[in-house]
Design a protein around this motif. Structure first.
Motif, PDB file in Angstrom:
ATOM      1  N   SER A  50      18.796 -25.392  -9.318  1.00  0.00           N
ATOM      2  CA  SER A  50      18.220 -26.615  -8.761  1.00  0.00           C
ATOM      3  C   SER A  50      17.067 -26.300  -7.807  1.00  0.00           C
ATOM      4  O   SER A  50      16.056 -27.015  -7.777  1.00  0.00           O
ATOM      5  CB  SER A  50      19.309 -27.403  -8.027  1.00  0.00           C
ATOM      6  OG  SER A  50      18.806 -28.608  -7.519  1.00  0.00           O
ATOM      7  N   THR A  67      13.236 -25.821  -9.082  1.00  0.00           N
ATOM      8  CA  THR A  67      12.335 -26.938  -9.397  1.00  0.00           C
ATOM      9  C   THR A  67      12.287 -28.028  -8.325  1.00  0.00           C
ATOM     10  O   THR A  67      11.225 -28.614  -8.094  1.00  0.00           O
ATOM     11  CB  THR A  67      12.755 -27.599 -10.727  1.00  0.00           C
ATOM     12  OG1 THR A  67      14.130 -27.996 -10.635  1.00  0.00           O
ATOM     13  CG2 THR A  67      12.596 -26.644 -11.889  1.00  0.00           C
ATOM     14  N   PHE A 116      13.681 -20.145 -13.653  1.00  0.00           N
ATOM     15  CA  PHE A 116      14.283 -21.292 -14.343  1.00  0.00           C
ATOM     16  C   PHE A 116      15.061 -20.815 -15.561  1.00  0.00           C
ATOM     17  O   PHE A 116      16.200 -21.250 -15.794  1.00  0.00           O
ATOM     18  CB  PHE A 116      13.195 -22.284 -14.753  1.00  0.00           C
ATOM     19  CG  PHE A 116      13.725 -23.570 -15.313  1.00  0.00           C
ATOM     20  CD1 PHE A 116      14.141 -24.587 -14.477  1.00  0.00           C
ATOM     21  CD2 PHE A 116      13.818 -23.760 -16.688  1.00  0.00           C
ATOM     22  CE1 PHE A 116      14.652 -25.779 -14.987  1.00  0.00           C
ATOM     23  CE2 PHE A 116      14.321 -24.939 -17.208  1.00  0.00           C
ATOM     24  CZ  PHE A 116      14.729 -25.951 -16.361  1.00  0.00           C
ATOM     25  N   GLY A 122      19.135 -20.874 -15.745  1.00  0.00           N
ATOM     26  CA  GLY A 122      19.583 -21.740 -16.836  1.00  0.00           C
ATOM     27  C   GLY A 122      20.438 -20.979 -17.828  1.00  0.00           C
ATOM     28  O   GLY A 122      21.504 -21.448 -18.248  1.00  0.00           O
ATOM     29  N   ASP A 159       7.449 -25.897 -17.449  1.00  0.00           N
ATOM     30  CA  ASP A 159       8.326 -25.836 -18.611  1.00  0.00           C
ATOM     31  C   ASP A 159       7.690 -24.979 -19.697  1.00  0.00           C
ATOM     32  O   ASP A 159       6.487 -25.072 -19.960  1.00  0.00           O
ATOM     33  CB  ASP A 159       8.568 -27.254 -19.132  1.00  0.00           C
ATOM     34  CG  ASP A 159       9.414 -27.269 -20.378  1.00  0.00           C
ATOM     35  OD1 ASP A 159      10.561 -26.802 -20.309  1.00  0.00           O
ATOM     36  OD2 ASP A 159       8.921 -27.733 -21.424  1.00  0.00           O
ATOM     37  N   ALA A 188      18.523 -30.005 -15.547  1.00  0.00           N
ATOM     38  CA  ALA A 188      18.009 -29.242 -14.400  1.00  0.00           C
ATOM     39  C   ALA A 188      18.423 -29.835 -13.058  1.00  0.00           C
ATOM     40  O   ALA A 188      18.467 -29.117 -12.058  1.00  0.00           O
ATOM     41  CB  ALA A 188      16.480 -29.161 -14.468  1.00  0.00           C
TER      42      ALA A 188
END
Length: 312
Positions: free
Chosen positions: A72, A75, A102, A106, A178, A277
């Motif tokens: 978290s 971003t 990320f 993830g 992204d 996300a």
């Protein structure tokens, strides 16, 4: 060529929103981020503090909380900053760094969700062999292996992205860097990147998702063999809520990266990205830990100690 290959910065377009709603969205995202941080920090703190929670399951849960906290934080702070900024920019190096972390956290989330499902599968389906199977070395090895694999995967994607030229503008139609959005800005051949996304996505997303579904299905079947109203309710309550969050996470990630749409519906992609996300890291502490009886007991002990210390 070098100037094209290495743009000084990107502009994060973010969510298309009217100016009068920006403050409302900022407040909403801030509340979500604070809830995520506090919820996950609380779990890490309680597991660290209570020696009774030093078990394989809580090692996985504390690792998941740390992963959610970092995932978290990759971003959300930048998003909050950009909601208040006239020029929501991010440097080229900053963009690749954000993409790397990320991907790292993830992917780590995906592996940890599988480990948690496997732990529950062994505990419920093979209770007499649980201690032998989940020996102290196995959980630590699984967590360490997850870190190694996710670090390598994130590094691979980042290095492949770093070799591309960007000459289709520097405006990213997203609220973070992204990978898919960046590929659309590239004027280089992105076939290798797309092939790696497909192969690694299958290994890191699809296979873990199927293993989790299989684990919880076996758990439900095992509980139904010894039917009791309370047991069945508990099984469906626990497995149902966990599968809902797991499906939200994997469903949106798989939909975005492995089944991308060709008509470029940017808003839909951003909303789906927000689901995995922002929403799942906020929900995980409540679904996996804070509903847990042992965790509630640990929380009660902490507050009871504080009350008694104040009264003394």
């Amino acid at each position: 060529q070098e100037g094209i290959k290495l743009p000084s910065e990107f502009l994060l377009q973010g969510l298309p929103m009217e100016s009068e709603r920006k403050n409302l969205s900022f407040a909403l995202f801030l509340v979500m981020y604070v809830t995520t941080v506090l919820g996950n920090l609380l779990i890490i703190f309680l597991i660290r503090l209570d020696s009774q929670l030093h078990t394989p399951m809580y090692l996985f849960l504390s690792s998941l909380s740390f992963s959610d906290l970092c995932f978290s934080s990759v971003t959300m702070p930048k998003l909050l900053q950009n909601r208040q900024s006239q020029v929501p920019s991010i440097s080229y190096i900053g963009c690749l760094t954000q993409m790397y972390f990320f991907m790292l956290f993830g992917d780590l989330e995906s592996f940890l969700l599988v480990a948690i499902a496997y732990d529950r599968y062994v505990a419920i389906c093979f209770p007499l062999h649980y201690t032998a199977i989940m020996s102290p070395k196995l959980p630590l090895s699984l967590v360490a292996l997850s870190w190694v694999l996710t670090t390598l995967d994130a590094l691979l994607h980042t290095l492949l992205m770093a070799r591309l030229c960007f000459c289709a503008g520097n405006v990213i139609p997203h609220f973070f860097c992204d990978m898919s959005a960046l590929l659309k800005l590239s004027c280089s051949d992105t076939q290798v990147n797309e092939l790696v996304i497909l192969i690694m996505g299958g290994l890191i997303l699809v296979i873990p998702f199927l293993l989790i579904i299989l684990s919880y299905a076996r758990i439900v079947l095992s509980i139904l063999k010894v039917p009791s109203a309370r047991g069945i309710y508990k099984a469906f309550s626990t497995c149902g809520s966990r599968l809902a969050v797991v499906s939200l996470f994997y469903g949106t990630v798989i939909g975005l990266y492995l089944c991308p749409s060709t008509d470029n519906p940017t808003l839909k992609e951003m909303v789906m990205a927000m689901m995995y996300a922002m929403v799942t890291p906020m929900l995980n502490p409540f679904i996996y830990s804070l509903r847990n009886r042992d965790m509630k007991g640990a929380l009660g002990k902490v507050f009871f100690k504080k009350k008694t210390s104040f009264s003394v």
